[in-house]
Design an enzyme around this catalytic site. Structure first.
Site, mmCIF file in Angstrom:
data_model
loop_
_atom_site.group_PDB
_atom_site.id
_atom_site.type_symbol
_atom_site.label_atom_id
_atom_site.label_comp_id
_atom_site.label_asym_id
_atom_site.label_seq_id
_atom_site.Cartn_x
_atom_site.Cartn_y
_atom_site.Cartn_z
ATOM 1 N N LYS A 73 6.388 0.291 -7.183
ATOM 2 C CA LYS A 73 5.623 -0.332 -8.268
ATOM 3 C C LYS A 73 5.900 0.266 -9.652
ATOM 4 O O LYS A 73 5.828 -0.430 -10.652
ATOM 5 C CB LYS A 73 4.119 -0.234 -7.973
ATOM 6 C CG LYS A 73 3.674 -1.116 -6.812
ATOM 7 C CD LYS A 73 2.163 -1.087 -6.672
ATOM 8 C CE LYS A 73 1.699 -1.940 -5.509
ATOM 9 N NZ LYS A 73 0.236 -2.045 -5.420
ATOM 10 N N ASP A 109 -3.026 -6.892 -9.190
ATOM 11 C CA ASP A 109 -4.047 -6.222 -8.360
ATOM 12 C C ASP A 109 -5.406 -6.184 -9.075
ATOM 13 O O ASP A 109 -6.425 -6.609 -8.528
ATOM 14 C CB ASP A 109 -3.627 -4.785 -8.034
ATOM 15 C CG ASP A 109 -2.581 -4.719 -6.926
ATOM 16 O OD1 ASP A 109 -2.483 -5.668 -6.134
ATOM 17 O OD2 ASP A 109 -1.866 -3.701 -6.868
ATOM 18 N N GLY A 134 -5.690 6.292 -7.740
ATOM 19 C CA GLY A 134 -4.307 5.944 -7.425
ATOM 20 C C GLY A 134 -3.925 4.615 -8.060
ATOM 21 O O GLY A 134 -4.546 4.183 -9.039
ATOM 22 N N GLY A 250 -12.204 -6.347 0.618
ATOM 23 C CA GLY A 250 -10.847 -6.242 0.081
ATOM 24 C C GLY A 250 -10.014 -7.500 0.261
ATOM 25 O O GLY A 250 -8.998 -7.668 -0.414
HETATM 26 P P1 NDP Z 1 -2.661 5.643 -3.734
HETATM 27 O O1 NDP Z 1 -1.985 6.464 -2.701
HETATM 28 O O2 NDP Z 1 -1.986 5.417 -5.039
HETATM 29 O O3 NDP Z 1 -4.116 6.286 -4.058
HETATM 30 C C1 NDP Z 1 -4.963 6.673 -3.005
HETATM 31 C C2 NDP Z 1 -6.300 7.132 -3.572
HETATM 32 O O4 NDP Z 1 -7.164 7.428 -2.469
HETATM 33 C C3 NDP Z 1 -6.225 8.379 -4.409
HETATM 34 O O5 NDP Z 1 -7.199 8.349 -5.408
HETATM 35 C C4 NDP Z 1 -6.542 9.485 -3.387
HETATM 36 O O6 NDP Z 1 -7.091 10.646 -3.971
HETATM 37 C C5 NDP Z 1 -7.609 8.789 -2.578
HETATM 38 N N1 NDP Z 1 -7.755 9.344 -1.229
HETATM 39 C C6 NDP Z 1 -6.966 9.096 -0.159
HETATM 40 N N2 NDP Z 1 -7.428 9.763 0.915
HETATM 41 C C7 NDP Z 1 -8.528 10.450 0.517
HETATM 42 C C8 NDP Z 1 -9.457 11.315 1.165
HETATM 43 N N3 NDP Z 1 -9.346 11.596 2.458
HETATM 44 N N4 NDP Z 1 -10.464 11.821 0.442
HETATM 45 C C9 NDP Z 1 -10.603 11.523 -0.863
HETATM 46 N N5 NDP Z 1 -9.760 10.705 -1.546
HETATM 47 C C10 NDP Z 1 -8.736 10.179 -0.867
HETATM 48 O O7 NDP Z 1 -2.976 4.261 -3.016
HETATM 49 P P2 NDP Z 1 -3.306 2.847 -3.704
HETATM 50 O O8 NDP Z 1 -4.158 3.072 -4.882
HETATM 51 O O9 NDP Z 1 -2.063 2.073 -3.879
HETATM 52 O O10 NDP Z 1 -4.119 2.114 -2.545
HETATM 53 C C11 NDP Z 1 -5.445 2.500 -2.243
HETATM 54 C C12 NDP Z 1 -6.058 1.470 -1.319
HETATM 55 O O11 NDP Z 1 -6.138 0.219 -1.994
HETATM 56 C C13 NDP Z 1 -5.231 1.212 -0.041
HETATM 57 O O12 NDP Z 1 -6.110 1.232 1.047
HETATM 58 C C14 NDP Z 1 -4.675 -0.190 -0.226
HETATM 59 O O13 NDP Z 1 -4.604 -0.896 0.996
HETATM 60 C C15 NDP Z 1 -5.727 -0.816 -1.123
HETATM 61 N N6 NDP Z 1 -5.226 -1.929 -1.929
HETATM 62 C C16 NDP Z 1 -5.827 -3.128 -1.786
HETATM 63 C C17 NDP Z 1 -5.404 -4.206 -2.516
HETATM 64 C C18 NDP Z 1 -6.074 -5.518 -2.309
HETATM 65 O O14 NDP Z 1 -5.592 -6.510 -2.864
HETATM 66 N N7 NDP Z 1 -7.188 -5.566 -1.601
HETATM 67 C C19 NDP Z 1 -4.304 -4.115 -3.485
HETATM 68 C C20 NDP Z 1 -3.752 -2.772 -3.601
HETATM 69 C C21 NDP Z 1 -4.196 -1.730 -2.825
HETATM 70 P P3 NDP Z 1 -6.142 11.820 -4.571
HETATM 71 O O15 NDP Z 1 -5.721 11.362 -5.940
HETATM 72 O O16 NDP Z 1 -7.017 12.998 -4.579
HETATM 73 O O17 NDP Z 1 -4.969 11.939 -3.611
#
Ligand code: NDP
Length: 284
Positions: A73, A109, A134, A250
């Site tokens: 991306k 998104d 994220g 979602g």
């Molecule tokens: P990223 O990897 O970019 O970000 C993940 C985020 O989740 C970060 O903020 C991370 O925190 C946090 N995180 C993950 N695990 C934990 C944990 N155990 N405890 C606390 N924080 C946690 O992923 P994306 O942003 O791309 O995707 C996130 C979600 O969004 C996914 O599940 C994806 O399927 C969903 N999504 C849904 C869409 C839709 O259209 N419905 C479109 C795009 C994504 P840290 O920064 O601390 O690592």
């Protein structure tokens, strides 16, 4: 005798992970069929080192557009002719649209999320708490700010990503943002209008994972949204429904970002119910 028909098919694609059944492909192709469009949407695995060649191939083969998933991306931007303002602000593109000879980077998104939100409330002046910083959170944060949200609290585990998103929102939008380091169960402050989970906590197969959140602080008048599409009924969605909150799952965001991309590629407003049904079939 049947009417002669054109066999030319317009092409769109997703560059991303190879999965047996790509939900976005199922959703978009269902809409192509429903609207009698002789188009195809292909799932193509592209390794990071091949992304530039893949985009040049997309251009050479006359693809009308495409989607990108992790890890492409951000990196894709250097291979495009330009981005929209919002995608430029986020620094991430999940949708390519051909405009004449140009390949334009868009991010659908956050727009898909705002479209879902608009179905239940006007974001203007709203007080938002969002877990995560994220890619999905950046897209949602920018779009809800551009849609008029006044206060956005970012709760994230890593301070670097959380503070980065807060700076972006404060510097580039009219919203006021603040960062909370996520440490233990978070209490949703009184006066919060919308609570968003934009982390991957609860994504299949970790369906029982619990978001560190004091659910007793969720109030029926709050809107609670989970970005996780698989499963659509996450633990948060279930608990918020029990409390009586207005809940957005979602799938709504996924359908709406698909609707926006579809319209940009084809000029046709697709039927969202056909797209949602295709997704529900994939996610069982
Ligand atoms: P990223 O990897 O970019 O970000 C993940 C985020 O989740 C970060 O903020 C991370 O925190 C946090 N995180 C993950 N695990 C934990 C944990 N155990 N405890 C606390 N924080 C946690 O992923 P994306 O942003 O791309 O995707 C996130 C979600 O969004 C996914 O599940 C994806 O399927 C969903 N999504 C849904 C869409 C839709 O259209 N419905 C479109 C795009 C994504 P840290 O920064 O601390 O690592």
């Amino acid at each position: 005798m049947s009417e002669p028909r054109s066999f030319k098919q317009d092409l769109t694609c997703v560059f991303g992970h190879p999965v047996a059944e790509n939900p976005t492909q199922a959703m978009i192709e269902a809409a192509y069929q429903h609207h009698n469009l002789d188009w195809r949407y292909l799932t193509i695995e592209v390794l990071p080192q091949d992304l530039g060649d893949a985009v040049r191939g997309l251009r050479a083969m006359g693809f009308r557009g495409g989607n990108l998933t992790i890890p492409h991306k951000v990196e894709v931007i250097q291979h495009l002719d330009r981005t929209t303002e919002a995608a430029g602000l986020m620094g991430a593109v999940n949708c390519i649209v051909r405009d004449g000879d140009d390949l334009v980077g868009e991010n659908t998104d956050g727009k898909g999320f705002v479209q879902s939100l608009l179905e239940v409330t006007d974001p203007t002046g709203k007080n938002i708490v969002m877990f995560g910083a994220g890619g999905a959170a950046r897209a949602i944060g920018v779009e809800v700010a551009l849609a008029g949200a006044s206060q956005i609290t970012i709760v994230n585990r890593s301070a670097e990503r959380g503070e980065g998103l807060v700076s972006l929102l404060n510097d580039k939008t009219d919203a006021t943002a603040n960062f909370i380091q996520w440490d233990g169960d978070y209490d949703i402050p009184d006066g919060t209008d919308v609570v968003i989970n934009a982390t991957s906590i609860g994504l299949f197969p970790d369906v029982d994972a619990r978001i560190p959140l004091n659910t007793a602080t969720l109030k029926p008048e709050m809107i609670v949204s989970d970005v996780i599409p698989n499963p659509p009924e996450t633990r948060l969605v279930r608990e918020a429904n029990e409390i009586g909150c207005t809940v957005l799952d979602g799938l709504g965001m996924l359908v709406n970002q698909g609707v926006i991309g579809f319209k940009l590629w084809t000029g046709v407003d697709p039927d969202p119910s056909v797209m949602r049904a295709a997704l529900e079939e994939v996610f069982g």
